[in-house]
Enzyme design. Sequence first.
Site, PDB file in Angstrom:
ATOM      1  N   GLY A 145       0.832  -1.210   0.000  1.00 39.91           N
ATOM      2  CA  GLY A 145       0.000   0.000   0.000  1.00 39.91           C
ATOM      3  C   GLY A 145       0.860   1.250   0.000  1.00 39.91           C
ATOM      4  O   GLY A 145       0.635   2.184  -0.783  1.00 39.91           O
TER       5      GLY A 145
ATOM      6  N   GLY B  75       4.134   1.626  -0.892  1.00 38.35           N
ATOM      7  CA  GLY B  75       4.923   1.794  -2.126  1.00 38.35           C
ATOM      8  C   GLY B  75       4.043   2.255  -3.284  1.00 38.35           C
ATOM      9  O   GLY B  75       4.368   3.201  -4.003  1.00 38.35           O
ATOM     10  N   GLN B  76       2.909   1.592  -3.462  1.00 42.47           N
ATOM     11  CA  GLN B  76       2.052   1.910  -4.609  1.00 42.47           C
ATOM     12  C   GLN B  76       1.409   3.287  -4.456  1.00 42.47           C
ATOM     13  O   GLN B  76       1.312   4.055  -5.413  1.00 42.47           O
ATOM     14  CB  GLN B  76       0.992   0.820  -4.780  1.00 42.47           C
ATOM     15  CG  GLN B  76       1.604  -0.546  -5.107  1.00 42.47           C
ATOM     16  CD  GLN B  76       0.577  -1.592  -5.503  1.00 42.47           C
ATOM     17  OE1 GLN B  76      -0.491  -1.282  -6.012  1.00 42.47           O
ATOM     18  NE2 GLN B  76       0.907  -2.858  -5.286  1.00 42.47           N
TER      19      GLN B  76
ATOM     20  N   LYS C  56       0.450   2.175  14.521  1.00 39.87           N
ATOM     21  CA  LYS C  56       1.808   2.481  14.068  1.00 39.87           C
ATOM     22  C   LYS C  56       1.894   2.804  12.558  1.00 39.87           C
ATOM     23  O   LYS C  56       2.529   3.771  12.141  1.00 39.87           O
ATOM     24  CB  LYS C  56       2.662   1.235  14.350  1.00 39.87           C
ATOM     25  CG  LYS C  56       4.103   1.511  14.620  1.00 39.87           C
ATOM     26  CD  LYS C  56       4.752   0.221  15.081  1.00 39.87           C
ATOM     27  CE  LYS C  56       6.223   0.232  14.739  1.00 39.87           C
ATOM     28  NZ  LYS C  56       6.916  -0.995  15.053  1.00 39.87           N
TER      29      LYS C  56
ATOM     30  N   ASP D 172      -4.081 -10.297   3.140  1.00 39.18           N
ATOM     31  CA  ASP D 172      -5.043 -11.212   2.524  1.00 39.18           C
ATOM     32  C   ASP D 172      -6.048 -11.723   3.570  1.00 39.18           C
ATOM     33  O   ASP D 172      -7.230 -11.881   3.269  1.00 39.18           O
ATOM     34  CB  ASP D 172      -4.295 -12.362   1.839  1.00 39.18           C
ATOM     35  CG  ASP D 172      -3.440 -11.840   0.676  1.00 39.18           C
ATOM     36  OD1 ASP D 172      -3.983 -11.120  -0.176  1.00 39.18           O
ATOM     37  OD2 ASP D 172      -2.229 -12.121   0.645  1.00 39.18           O
TER      38      ASP D 172
ATOM     39  N   HIS E  95      -2.982  -9.416  -5.595  1.00 36.87           N
ATOM     40  CA  HIS E  95      -2.864 -10.860  -5.436  1.00 36.87           C
ATOM     41  C   HIS E  95      -4.228 -11.447  -5.788  1.00 36.87           C
ATOM     42  O   HIS E  95      -5.258 -10.876  -5.408  1.00 36.87           O
ATOM     43  CB  HIS E  95      -2.530 -11.169  -3.971  1.00 36.87           C
ATOM     44  CG  HIS E  95      -1.849 -12.482  -3.735  1.00 36.87           C
ATOM     45  ND1 HIS E  95      -1.574 -13.386  -4.734  1.00 36.87           N
ATOM     46  CD2 HIS E  95      -1.393 -13.051  -2.594  1.00 36.87           C
ATOM     47  CE1 HIS E  95      -0.963 -14.444  -4.216  1.00 36.87           C
ATOM     48  NE2 HIS E  95      -0.848 -14.269  -2.916  1.00 36.87           N
TER      49      HIS E  95
ATOM     50  N   ASP F 242       2.531 -17.290  -7.593  1.00 37.82           N
ATOM     51  CA  ASP F 242       3.064 -16.476  -6.499  1.00 37.82           C
ATOM     52  C   ASP F 242       3.214 -17.295  -5.212  1.00 37.82           C
ATOM     53  O   ASP F 242       4.241 -17.226  -4.529  1.00 37.82           O
ATOM     54  CB  ASP F 242       2.127 -15.285  -6.262  1.00 37.82           C
ATOM     55  CG  ASP F 242       2.745 -14.263  -5.338  1.00 37.82           C
ATOM     56  OD1 ASP F 242       3.673 -13.574  -5.803  1.00 37.82           O
ATOM     57  OD2 ASP F 242       2.333 -14.164  -4.172  1.00 37.82           O
TER      58      ASP F 242
ATOM     59  N   SER G 161      35.720 -21.403 -11.671  1.00 40.91           N
ATOM     60  CA  SER G 161      36.816 -22.271 -12.107  1.00 40.91           C
ATOM     61  C   SER G 161      36.267 -23.520 -12.793  1.00 40.91           C
ATOM     62  O   SER G 161      35.109 -23.906 -12.590  1.00 40.91           O
ATOM     63  CB  SER G 161      37.641 -22.706 -10.891  1.00 40.91           C
ATOM     64  OG  SER G 161      36.873 -23.611 -10.113  1.00 40.91           O
TER      65      SER G 161
HETATM   66  N1  LIG Z   1       4.727  -8.246   0.133  1.00 40.96           N
HETATM   67  C1  LIG Z   1       4.851  -8.660  -1.117  1.00 40.96           C
HETATM   68  O1  LIG Z   1       5.932  -9.071  -1.518  1.00 40.96           O
HETATM   69  C2  LIG Z   1       3.673  -8.589  -2.048  1.00 40.96           C
HETATM   70  C3  LIG Z   1       3.921  -8.618  -3.397  1.00 40.96           C
HETATM   71  C4  LIG Z   1       2.852  -8.545  -4.270  1.00 40.96           C
HETATM   72  C5  LIG Z   1       1.568  -8.491  -3.753  1.00 40.96           C
HETATM   73  N2  LIG Z   1       1.323  -8.497  -2.409  1.00 40.96           N
HETATM   74  C6  LIG Z   1      -0.073  -8.421  -1.919  1.00 40.96           C
HETATM   75  O2  LIG Z   1      -0.335  -7.079  -1.487  1.00 40.96           O
HETATM   76  C7  LIG Z   1      -1.330  -7.093  -0.434  1.00 40.96           C
HETATM   77  C8  LIG Z   1      -0.778  -6.338   0.775  1.00 40.96           C
HETATM   78  O3  LIG Z   1       0.402  -6.966   1.236  1.00 40.96           O
HETATM   79  P1  LIG Z   1       1.555  -6.188   2.015  1.00 40.96           P
HETATM   80  O4  LIG Z   1       2.830  -6.787   1.604  1.00 40.96           O
HETATM   81  O5  LIG Z   1       1.401  -4.730   1.868  1.00 40.96           O
HETATM   82  O6  LIG Z   1       1.382  -6.495   3.576  1.00 40.96           O
HETATM   83  P2  LIG Z   1       0.364  -7.219   4.551  1.00 40.96           P
HETATM   84  O7  LIG Z   1       1.094  -7.385   5.811  1.00 40.96           O
HETATM   85  O8  LIG Z   1      -0.149  -8.448   3.928  1.00 40.96           O
HETATM   86  O9  LIG Z   1      -0.813  -6.112   4.734  1.00 40.96           O
HETATM   87  C9  LIG Z   1      -0.607  -5.001   5.506  1.00 40.96           C
HETATM   88  C10 LIG Z   1      -1.834  -4.083   5.621  1.00 40.96           C
HETATM   89  O10 LIG Z   1      -2.998  -4.784   6.118  1.00 40.96           O
HETATM   90  C11 LIG Z   1      -3.465  -4.095   7.309  1.00 40.96           C
HETATM   91  N3  LIG Z   1      -4.084  -5.043   8.259  1.00 40.96           N
HETATM   92  C12 LIG Z   1      -3.668  -6.301   8.581  1.00 40.96           C
HETATM   93  N4  LIG Z   1      -4.495  -6.840   9.533  1.00 40.96           N
HETATM   94  C13 LIG Z   1      -5.437  -5.887   9.790  1.00 40.96           C
HETATM   95  C14 LIG Z   1      -6.565  -5.831  10.666  1.00 40.96           C
HETATM   96  N5  LIG Z   1      -6.897  -6.857  11.461  1.00 40.96           N
HETATM   97  N6  LIG Z   1      -7.314  -4.687  10.694  1.00 40.96           N
HETATM   98  C15 LIG Z   1      -7.001  -3.632   9.888  1.00 40.96           C
HETATM   99  N7  LIG Z   1      -5.945  -3.628   9.030  1.00 40.96           N
HETATM  100  C16 LIG Z   1      -5.180  -4.737   8.982  1.00 40.96           C
HETATM  101  C17 LIG Z   1      -2.188  -3.519   7.898  1.00 40.96           C
HETATM  102  O11 LIG Z   1      -2.480  -2.527   8.880  1.00 40.96           O
HETATM  103  P3  LIG Z   1      -1.568  -2.519  10.247  1.00 40.96           P
HETATM  104  O12 LIG Z   1      -0.166  -2.208   9.789  1.00 40.96           O
HETATM  105  O13 LIG Z   1      -2.195  -1.491  11.085  1.00 40.96           O
HETATM  106  O14 LIG Z   1      -1.639  -3.931  10.799  1.00 40.96           O
HETATM  107  C18 LIG Z   1      -1.531  -2.969   6.631  1.00 40.96           C
HETATM  108  O15 LIG Z   1      -2.176  -1.793   6.206  1.00 40.96           O
HETATM  109  C19 LIG Z   1      -1.634  -8.564  -0.179  1.00 40.96           C
HETATM  110  O16 LIG Z   1      -2.747  -8.918  -0.976  1.00 40.96           O
HETATM  111  C20 LIG Z   1      -0.381  -9.273  -0.693  1.00 40.96           C
HETATM  112  O17 LIG Z   1      -0.594 -10.613  -1.043  1.00 40.96           O
HETATM  113  C21 LIG Z   1       2.359  -8.507  -1.557  1.00 40.96           C
END
Ligand SMILES: NC(=O)c1ccc[n+]([C@@H]2O[C@H](COP(=O)([O-])OP(=O)(O)OC[C@H]3O[C@@H](n4cnc5c(N)ncnc54)[C@H](OP(=O)(O)O)[C@@H]3O)[C@@H](O)[C@H]2O)c1
Length: 399
Positions: free
Chosen positions: A94, A96-97, A116, A151, A175, A259, A321
């Site tokens: 979120g 980065g994008q 946080k 997810d 994803h 993935d 080598s």
């Molecule tokens: N990481 C990668 O390499 C990658 C690559 C491509 C696609 N994706 C996809 O991108 C999406 C996001 O992934 P991500 O890597 O950014 O990290 P993530 O750890 O999967 O998601 C983080 C986000 O979800 C929120 N969140 C988690 N539990 C929550 C809850 N109970 N209530 C409210 N908010 C909650 C977090 O808020 P808090 O910080 O407050 O918990 C944060 O904003 C997923 O669909 C993932 O599969 C990830």
Amino acid sequence: MSARIFATAARTAVRSAAPRAFAVQAARPMSLLAKSVQTTAVKSTIAQQVRGYKTLDFGGTKEVVYERSDVPREKLLETFKDDTIAVLGYGPQGRGQALNLRDNGVNVIIGQREGKTYQQAVEEGWVPGKNLFPVLEATEKGSVVMNLLSDAYQKAIWPEMAPLLTPGKTLYFSHGFSVVYKDQTNVIPPKDIDVVLVAPKGSGFTVRRLFQEGRGINSSFAVFQDASGKAKDRTIALGVGIGSGYLYETTFSKEVHSDLVGERGVLMGAIQGLFQAQYEVLRANGHSPSEAFNETVEEATQSLYPLIGEKGLAYMFANCSTTAQRGALDWWKPFYTASKPVFEDLYESTRNGSETARSLDRNSKADYREKLEAELREISDSEMWRAGETVRSLRPENQ
Ligand SMILES: NC(=O)c1ccc[n+]([C@@H]2O[C@H](COP(=O)([O-])OP(=O)(O)OC[C@H]3O[C@@H](n4cnc5c(N)ncnc54)[C@H](OP(=O)(O)O)[C@@H]3O)[C@@H](O)[C@H]2O)c1
């Protein structure tokens, strides 16, 4: 991957590198990714070039790729001139994008719960009540809703989110997880909205860093539902807006399976398994921790793997080598034979839904973050990675 580790690294990166606008990307004649695609594919044939996108030969199979220059800045701004893009979640993806879209001049708001991560968003210039809102409020305001929540949370919040996805909106994922495994998540989008995906092939931290360097990440994209009749063009534009260099077309289903296999396999799980096994055998045969680490990890990451990244595996072999080449050519096959059944089990476990079921179950628990961090600590506290800390500190650039 721990979001917190990335969040810390991301904070450091954002302080040391000022955001750079789209113009910086556009000014670069060709990204490194572009160069590598050229080296590996374009040399042989560019079969055809239609409206800027290209059909290239990938090892004998022709595929269409889309690139940043297909969507110049004016086209990006024109495409989304009437849109509010709501990025839900300010985790690695979120953040980065959203920052890349903001730097590209698109109208972006964030949906993030307080805590946080929310504080980090405020520190990075998002203003509560102006472009930073609770998740459901941002969903309501957005015409393009980019669902970058974890997810597991995508499943939990879906019953409240679905009614806010009114006709004409676009629902975006990075994803295929929630939609493909609908039997486990109940995420079934309404029929009158576009449902699309852009999945960067890397962490959100890299999405941001490559953009700041004027480069671009490879991403796959897919259209699951095209209610507007414009979903594909808008998805490619979104892909460019978030910082992709090249975009490869796929389906939600293919994206999620590849993935899940990749991260459990060679990208993350398998690599730790191989490192650990070799390190333990060296230690059991009397080698010191530094020798075992240097021969297992340090030489791989500092010397040999970058050569694979540059010009492929045969190039890396050819630069070692003849003794090393003879041994590697003899031994890759036993490793292949031993690991192929494990990859087959892994693919099946992904296909039949058991991977996603376990992930949803574990990552839906209230203390999931603490549990993940405890398991990550087991790895970082192991002798191999503690030895690595010392080895890394002795790199000349760290002296
Ligand atoms: N990481 C990668 O390499 C990658 C690559 C491509 C696609 N994706 C996809 O991108 C999406 C996001 O992934 P991500 O890597 O950014 O990290 P993530 O750890 O999967 O998601 C983080 C986000 O979800 C929120 N969140 C988690 N539990 C929550 C809850 N109970 N209530 C409210 N908010 C909650 C977090 O808020 P808090 O910080 O407050 O918990 C944060 O904003 C997923 O669909 C993932 O599969 C990830």
